[in-house]
Design an enzyme around this catalytic site. Structure first.
Site, PDB file in Angstrom:
ATOM      1  N   TYR A 210       0.813  -1.235   0.000  1.00 49.58           N
ATOM      2  CA  TYR A 210       0.000   0.000   0.000  1.00 49.58           C
ATOM      3  C   TYR A 210       0.836   1.271   0.000  1.00 49.58           C
ATOM      4  CZ  TYR A 210       0.757  -1.026   4.973  1.00 49.58           C
ATOM      5  OH  TYR A 210       1.329  -1.360   6.170  1.00 49.58           O
ATOM      6  N   LYS A 211       2.164   1.142   0.031  1.00 47.46           N
ATOM      7  CA  LYS A 211       3.001   2.350  -0.008  1.00 47.46           C
ATOM      8  C   LYS A 211       3.372   2.630  -1.470  1.00 47.46           C
ATOM      9  CE  LYS A 211       4.937   1.338   4.583  1.00 47.46           C
ATOM     10  NZ  LYS A 211       4.152   2.228   5.427  1.00 47.46           N
TER      11      LYS A 211
END
Ligand SMILES: Cc1ncc(COP(=O)(O)O)c(C=O)c1O
Length: 398
Positions: A210-211
């Site tokens: 998710y980064k």
């Protein structure tokens, strides 16, 4: 440079007037994601119902899409699988690595590691008992602290606060020279730097999507197990989907082949669909170009801020070899300064006790955004615009 960063920029849906320097914490929304998730919901889940597991290939997603991440971290094909959260994958890698190291009890990490990694290690030590311990040293002295008592070296390659990058190949080689194994957390490296797990000799690697990989909030984590260990590791989290034959419903656990055994339970199909679409942005991106552009952006930001804001103290290494893809500054009023920046459309984040953190993700950030952010930060610092009550209130997430 062959990568067209103007093209990758056009593939993101960013709000008007925002300079987003927090893709190192939560990547923004790639344009293709919403339609893909919508299709997975309506055409697959809606129409195929449970047959989607076979017909739409949901059951193969974790390894098929794991391999797409594998390309970005320099892994051999077939040795990355998706699932769970990163904290769980840290636990899983560590439990397996310790089991491969009978007779040794020390997990060596550093004080710059993300707390969850250390909490998971401590929890595992408590469960194992029998003298297992976590030892932490300052990031700069990890190399000297690797001695033959160490069972497993467990590090986050790029420090989440300072952006300092460890030398993965050199530390892994030192670990191997004393008979230790190395686990690397790539949360701040995958999609951000030119990390090469296979070439660097990593035994295990874990990371989140998710980064810099833009899968959206709560996207699945990944785990890499080096091919030399894959047939030996015994997963401590021995869930049914890591079984050799889950649908035999055997009462006895037998690990699946290779990386499949690191699966635990039902994969998050909708989140993986989002990740799959997000990874399309990476087609045509050369990791060497990404690294070169990232260093160009972080150099420009450091130079701009240091010239205009003498009160901000650089926390990130100046030397390229020690830098990830973020820039951090210390300031005692870091929280309020960051809130003032956010109110003016420059989104970074704050990490206690005093760090302002700015992530540079070349897929959608260029020199114009660097210049814009420097100008707004300079204005805030020059006018003390951060010194207002509304910038002092902290929410649950900073
Ligand atoms: C380096 C590192 N490790 C572990 C985690 C925890 O990840 P999760 O919340 O997905 O378990 C994070 C979260 O930001 C992180 O940055």
């Amino acid at each position: 440079m062959t990568t067209d960063f103007a093209r990758t920029r056009s593939l993101f849906d960013l709000p008007e007037g925002v300079i987003y320097l927090d893709g190192n914490s939560l990547g923004p929304l790639p344009r293709g994601v919403a339609a893909r998730v919508q299709r997975t919901i309506t055409a697959e889940w809606g129409q195929m119902l449970i047959t989607g597991w076979n017909k739409a290939g949901w059951m193969d997603q974790p390894t098929r899409i794991g391999d797409r991440i594998g390309r970005l971290i320099g892994a051999e094909a077939g040795h990355v699988v998706l699932g769970d959260t990163l904290s769980i994958k840290v636990y899983q890698a560590l439990a397996s690595a310790l089991e491969l190291q009978p007779g040794k009890r020390v997990i060596l990490s550093d004080t710059g590691n993300f707390p969850s990694d250390l909490y998971m290690a401590e929890g595992l030590c408590r469960t194992l008992g029998d003298g297992y311990t976590v030892k932490t040293v300052a990031p700069e002295v990890v190399m000297q602290a690797i001695d033959d008592s160490v069972a497993v070296l467990m590090l986050t390659e790029v420090d989440y606060r300072t952006g300092r990058r460890h030398d993965l190949p050199a530390l892994t080689a030192k670990a191997h020279s004393v008979g230790a194994l190395a686990i690397w957390d790539l949360a701040h490296s995958a999609g951000a730097t030119d990390v090469k797990v296979a070439e660097g000799g990593a035994d295990f690697a874990v990371g989140c999507s998710y980064k810099y990989l833009n899968s959206g909030p709560g996207g699945p984590a990944f785990i890499y197990v080096a091919p030399r260990h894959a047939p030996q590791v015994r997963p401590a989290l021995s869930g049914w989907l890591g079984h050799e034959s889950p649908f035999a419903f055997d009462l006895a656990y037998r690990p699946g082949s290779g990386i499949e055994r690191m699966r635990v339970g039902t994969p998050p199909v909708l989140q993986i669909a989002a990740l799959d679409a997000a990874l399309d942005v990476w087609e045509g991106v050369e990791i060497a170009d990404l690294r070169a552009r990232s260093l160009e952006l972080t150099d420009a930001f450091i130079a701009g801020v240091e010239a205009a804001c003498p009160d901000l103290v650089l926390a990130t290494p100046r030397e390229h070899r020690w830098r990830g893809s973020q820039v951090s500054f210390h300031h005692p009023q870091g929280f309020a300064i960051m809130q003032a920046l956010i109110s003016r459309g420059v989104i970074g984040d704050f990490r206690a006790p005093d760090i302002l953190r700015f992530g540079f993700t070349p897929l959608f950030i260029g020199l114009d955004e660097v210049e814009g952010a420097v100008a707004i930060l300079s204005e805030i610092m020059a006018t003390d615009a951060w010194n207002r009550p509304e910038f002092m209130t902290r929410g649950r997430v900073t």
